[in-house]
Enzyme design. Sequence first.
Site, short mmCIF file in Angstrom:
data_model
loop_
_atom_site.label_atom_id
_atom_site.label_comp_id
_atom_site.label_asym_id
_atom_site.label_seq_id
_atom_site.Cartn_x
_atom_site.Cartn_y
_atom_site.Cartn_z
CG HIS A 1 -2.13 -0.93 0.97
ND1 HIS A 1 -3.37 -0.69 1.51
CD2 HIS A 1 -2.25 -2.08 0.28
CE1 HIS A 1 -4.20 -1.66 1.15
NE2 HIS A 1 -3.53 -2.51 0.40
CG HIS B 1 -5.15 -11.53 -2.07
ND1 HIS B 1 -6.35 -11.19 -2.64
CD2 HIS B 1 -4.60 -10.36 -1.67
CE1 HIS B 1 -6.52 -9.88 -2.58
NE2 HIS B 1 -5.46 -9.35 -2.01
#
Length: 748
Positions: free
Chosen positions: A114, A279
Amino acid sequence: MSSDTSASRPPQPDTRTASKSESENPAIPSPHPKSNAPLTNRDWWPNQIDVSRLHPHVAEANPLGEDFDYAEEFAKLDVEALKADVISVMTTSQDWWPADYGHYGGLFIRMSWHAAGTYRIHDGRGGGGQGMQRFAPLNSWPDNVSLDKARRLLWPVKKKYGNKISWADLIIFAGNCALESMGFKTFGFAFGREDVWEPEEILWGEEDEWLGTDKRYPGTGERELAQPYGATTMGLIYVNPEGPEGKPDPIAAAIDIRETFGRMAMNDEETAALIVGGHSFGKTHGAGDADLVGPEPEAAPIEQQGLGWKSSHGTGVGKDAITSGLEVVWTPTPTKWDNTFLETLYGYEWELTKSPAGAWQFTAKDGAGAGTIPDPFGGPGRAPTMLVTDISLRESPIYRDITRRWLDHPEELADAFAKAWYKLLHRDMGLVSRFLGPWVPEPQLWQDPVPPVDHPLVDDNDVAALKDKVLASGLSVPQLVKTAWSAAGSYRNTDKRGGANGGRLRLQPQRNWEANEPSELDKVLPVLEKIQQDFNASASGGKKISLADLIVLAGSAAVEKAAKDAGYEISVHFAPGRTDASQESTDVDSFAVLEPRADGFRNFARPGEKAPLEQLLLERAYLLGVTGPEMTVLVGGLRALGANHGGSKHGVFTDRPGALTNDFFVNLLDMGTEWKASETAENVYEGHDRATGALKWTATANDLVFGSNSVLRALAEVYAQDDNQGKFVEDFVAAWVKVMNNDRFDLK
């Protein structure tokens, strides 16, 4: 894209010590700050250009001082010891924020992702290169909920190693360490990101509420994301993990995924690799009612000391944590690299469900796989779950073939993820010559590689002789200046791309950019190439000059001649060492985003450009990394040199074009001229003699802003003064050299 998009807040408490807050999650309304501060000039006159944007990081704000050399400090760092300490932190759970599965790896991957993932290709802004995640607004974005905890976990490491490791590097490095600690072989890693000490104003969107989307889509029925935005939604890194505007449609979500990852310079395979790879670790957090989550760090009470999103759901941490409002564990091995994400994605049929916090997600259908997913804190096993955007990888034809192939060939996934992850973390860092550390791999095509110097460089005598040849070649001062500016002026300080090094002005796509006047380049470049070839064929000792160097040298020779014609002898500093890249080492599509829509320094704008030209000039100056005074003196000097696009006379306020005079400023500020908008030409102004009405000059907003804007007028007055003609020449040359050398990281 591991999107823990969380909770927000309503109006602020009226007293400083009030700690209660209400919040909604996962749909987050806008903050409603209360302030007793006076209105700023921008509040009163929002359309006025803000020259202070050109000075985002003043030296006085840096506590380390102007003489601090990060590369010098970094050279003292034991990087293996640093890695060991980061991994130790990662595997030591803290009671104040317990680690899922005893390992903070998933949290650290998300933090690094991020930070780097804010990068956007259209203007090069964002990315992890300055440690901006520490500051507002990024530290309080809904997509960054709980990353405040990740950075606090790293504080003992930062404290220990001090100035030898920047926060910017540490935030990115932690995610790389996380992957390695969980068994993944990374492609490489580079240090070299220097910290800044205050937030920078970046237009992340025009919406006035978190998770808003209405201002970045045109409302025409087409889902076309406006430039330069890299995310679909205010406060998110890429896309809403529940689907567009929270509608759980995996096919529609795939379209958004492709658009937003593409705006981070990722192709379809890189995009799929990042999602699958990222993920494969950790989980999302949505244990309960999101209304119980408190305000973000920038709005949190002072006693929380910069930590936000304090939750009153149960203990508020560990098994009770609420971050995105989504409660998903992707794999049965959340702290180990393997192919179980894809095995799980394709191993079950999926049904739409809601998390305990009320967020849309998918669960394995008909109770399949119940108990196969481990609980992060030793509770009963869980059913397999996926985000809406995970199902996109299976349902969308964009990604299905790619992920299906990786299901059977996990080694291809590992290679694709390693390279895409490296690209994600380093996309905003520029050339490999800026990189530090022992783990830097070979330059990649997306890094705009330039070859190393493999020959002796020209000396002062050679430079003088080459200048004479250039000036005797028949090429004019405007031609030489414009060519050098076309090469060097492509630089973007945001992501350190473009510039004269590499000589890519002679290659596609830059050779055909409208701003660069291809027909003029067809006249100038062959002449310079002939001079280069003749020199390289005859020079002693194997000395050579690249075309990249010669383009800059030729422009500098023209500036010296123009200064002499104005009555000033001055030497323009020239540092050889640029090399010429090949067309094969130039990604045409990647370079296309550097093409200027406008360049006020050359008084150029694409036909039909609707944005205010003076705003676009300021943006171009920002990308070049020049200050307000430098922008001012460059525009005035380039007008005097006749360096306008297409030979336009707009802003050429002089009767001796080609001489480096301060006439632009003198005549702009002459009260004997009255300006009015042209009745026949769009975006053009006419300057008439106030007494006779005769037409004296024409101009664009790029020119008149230096008389209209109070800050720029103050700067223009300095250069118009009778006693500052010499200063004008000296300052122009200094600013010119700065632009020519912007991408010479070897000189810095």
